[in-house]
Design an enzyme around this catalytic site. Structure first.
Site, PDB file in Angstrom:
ATOM      1  N   ASN A  10       0.870  -1.181   0.000  1.00 44.81           N
ATOM      2  CA  ASN A  10       0.000   0.000   0.000  1.00 44.81           C
ATOM      3  C   ASN A  10       0.905   1.228   0.000  1.00 44.81           C
ATOM      4  OD1 ASN A  10      -1.743   2.097   0.592  1.00 44.81           O
ATOM      5  ND2 ASN A  10      -2.152   1.422   2.706  1.00 44.81           N
ATOM      6  N   TRP A  11       0.941   1.910  -1.119  1.00 44.81           N
ATOM      7  CA  TRP A  11       1.875   3.035  -1.262  1.00 44.81           C
ATOM      8  C   TRP A  11       1.350   4.326  -0.625  1.00 44.81           C
ATOM      9  CZ3 TRP A  11       3.802   2.646  -7.069  1.00 44.81           C
ATOM     10  CH2 TRP A  11       4.454   1.419  -7.244  1.00 44.81           C
ATOM     11  N   LYS A  12       0.113   4.310  -0.191  1.00 39.37           N
ATOM     12  CA  LYS A  12      -0.484   5.507   0.434  1.00 39.37           C
ATOM     13  C   LYS A  12      -0.276   6.735  -0.457  1.00 39.37           C
ATOM     14  CE  LYS A  12       0.239   3.336   4.859  1.00 39.37           C
ATOM     15  NZ  LYS A  12       0.361   3.468   6.288  1.00 39.37           N
ATOM     16  N   HIS A  95      -9.199   0.909   5.565  1.00 35.92           N
ATOM     17  CA  HIS A  95      -7.854   1.092   6.140  1.00 35.92           C
ATOM     18  C   HIS A  95      -7.958   1.986   7.375  1.00 35.92           C
ATOM     19  CE1 HIS A  95      -3.721   2.411   6.643  1.00 35.92           C
ATOM     20  NE2 HIS A  95      -3.389   1.302   6.011  1.00 35.92           N
ATOM     21  N   GLU A  97      -6.323   4.404   8.362  1.00 33.23           N
ATOM     22  CA  GLU A  97      -6.223   5.851   8.109  1.00 33.23           C
ATOM     23  C   GLU A  97      -7.554   6.391   7.593  1.00 33.23           C
ATOM     24  OE1 GLU A  97      -2.663   5.508   5.764  1.00 33.23           O
ATOM     25  OE2 GLU A  97      -1.627   4.918   7.587  1.00 33.23           O
ATOM     26  N   GLU A 167      -4.777  -5.259  10.906  1.00 28.83           N
ATOM     27  CA  GLU A 167      -3.745  -4.235  11.074  1.00 28.83           C
ATOM     28  C   GLU A 167      -3.973  -3.503  12.392  1.00 28.83           C
ATOM     29  OE1 GLU A 167      -2.070  -3.094   6.959  1.00 28.83           O
ATOM     30  OE2 GLU A 167      -3.708  -1.748   7.428  1.00 28.83           O
ATOM     31  N   GLY A 173       2.978   2.016  10.737  1.00 28.68           N
ATOM     32  CA  GLY A 173       3.891   3.143  10.530  1.00 28.68           C
ATOM     33  C   GLY A 173       4.637   3.564  11.782  1.00 28.68           C
ATOM     34  N   SER A 213       4.037  -2.464  10.230  1.00 27.21           N
ATOM     35  CA  SER A 213       5.501  -2.480  10.303  1.00 27.21           C
ATOM     36  C   SER A 213       6.108  -3.822   9.908  1.00 27.21           C
ATOM     37  CB  SER A 213       5.969  -2.037  11.697  1.00 27.21           C
ATOM     38  OG  SER A 213       5.499  -0.722  11.972  1.00 27.21           O
ATOM     39  N   GLY A 234       2.993  -1.206   4.288  1.00 29.85           N
ATOM     40  CA  GLY A 234       2.970   0.222   3.979  1.00 29.85           C
ATOM     41  C   GLY A 234       4.376   0.714   3.684  1.00 29.85           C
ATOM     42  N   GLY A 235       5.020   1.271   4.693  1.00 24.28           N
ATOM     43  CA  GLY A 235       6.325   1.916   4.532  1.00 24.28           C
ATOM     44  C   GLY A 235       7.339   1.098   3.733  1.00 24.28           C
TER      45      GLY A 235
HETATM   46  C1  PEP Z   1      -0.477  -0.036   6.250  1.00 27.83           C
HETATM   47  O1  PEP Z   1      -0.649   1.168   6.196  1.00 27.83           O
HETATM   48  O2  PEP Z   1      -1.320  -0.797   5.748  1.00 27.83           O
HETATM   49  C2  PEP Z   1       0.715  -0.525   6.941  1.00 27.83           C
HETATM   50  C3  PEP Z   1       0.719  -1.739   7.374  1.00 27.83           C
HETATM   51  O3  PEP Z   1       1.759   0.358   7.090  1.00 27.83           O
HETATM   52  P1  PEP Z   1       3.234   0.044   7.687  1.00 27.83           P
HETATM   53  O4  PEP Z   1       3.709  -1.217   7.004  1.00 27.83           O
HETATM   54  O5  PEP Z   1       4.046   1.228   7.300  1.00 27.83           O
HETATM   55  O6  PEP Z   1       3.076  -0.129   9.138  1.00 27.83           O
END
Ligand code: PEP
Length: 250
Positions: A10-12, A95, A97, A167, A173, A213, A234-235
């Site tokens: 997920n590139w956000k 999600h 966010e 999640e 993040g 993470s 994500g990251g």
């Molecule tokens: C996400 O936003 O779906 C996520 C898991 O982010 P991160 O891997 O950066 O924690």
């Protein structure tokens, strides 16, 4: 049990089209002999660019959200019809966010889930508790309620097109990862909820990704757990040298 590992990025709100194209080309090359199922979800503005590069490869094209309505006066929203037109195959919904920063509630998310399924998309439904909820001992009940709401009105024959991503909000993040044991316990619980709703066969088949993470250093331990079937990243999905070792974990 025949669940296939499913690794999604997920590139956000990251990457211009040229940056997206560069990363996508590296991923296509790096994953061409990858053994798992893969998806990348760039921002809306890069979907067409990324879609042209992943077409015909083993990487699916995902969107990070979609509107709850097909079309109309909804300034700033993007509809499932537009996503279909771009060749999008999967949509991430609910999600954290979207839930917490943009105040999407379960009823809205459920509407989006049903609309996306109606148009033949695969849905990745995200659920997860906040730190406060976990500390109050409510992690299971929060996830259960988000699953119950998310799946309301979804018939059993649509389940093949739904993936759940657990999640924990406190792990997204932040660099904090749930321990493989803690994550597996919630995955097992979610699987039980699916079993109650749709039967043991459905519970056994549903793919439940972990997100929060995930990194090259922790992916193997997480994926080794019985109820963890993949990752929503994500990251670490923003750079090929972090995402590829995750996606190609042995
Ligand atoms: C996400 O936003 O779906 C996520 C898991 O982010 P991160 O891997 O950066 O924690």
């Amino acid at each position: 049990m025949s669940r296939q590992y499913y690794i999604a990025g997920n590139w956000k709100m990251h990457k211009t089209r040229s940056e997206a194209a560069e990363l996508t080309k590296s991923l296509v090359e790096g994953l061409k002999d990858g053994k798992h199922k893969y998806l990348i979800a760039p921002p809306f503005t890069a979907l067409e660019t990324v879609g042209a590069i992943v077409r015909g490869t083993n990487i699916r094209l995902g969107a990070q959200d979609a509107a709850a309505e097909e079309q109309g006066a909804h300034t700033g929203e993007v509809s499932v019809l537009m996503l279909k037109d771009l060749g999008v195959q999967s949509i991430i919904l609910g999600h954290s966010e979207r839930r917490h920063t943009y105040k999407e509630d379960d009823a809205l998310i459920n509407k989006k889930v049903k609309l996306a399924l109606k148009y033949g998309f695969e849905v990745i439904l995200c659920v997860g508790e906040t730190l406060e909820e976990r500390e109050c001992g409510q992690a299971e009940v929060v996830c259960e309620n988000q699953v119950l709401w998310g799946f309301a009105g979804v018939p059993k024959d649509a389940l093949a097109n739904i993936v759940i991503a657990y999640e924990p909000v406190w792990a997204i993040g932040t660099g904090k990862t749930a321990t493989p044991e803690d994550a597996d316990a919630i995955h097992a619980y979610i699987r039980k909820v699916i079993g109650r709703l749709y039967g043991a066969d459905a519970a056994d088949r549903i793919v439940i990704q972990y997100g929060g993470s995930v990194k090259p250093e922790n992916v193997t331990q997480l994926m080794a757990k019985e109820n963890i079937d993949g990752a929503l990243v994500g990251g670490a999905s923003l750079k090929a040298d972090a995402f590829l070792p995750i996606a190609k974990f042995a």
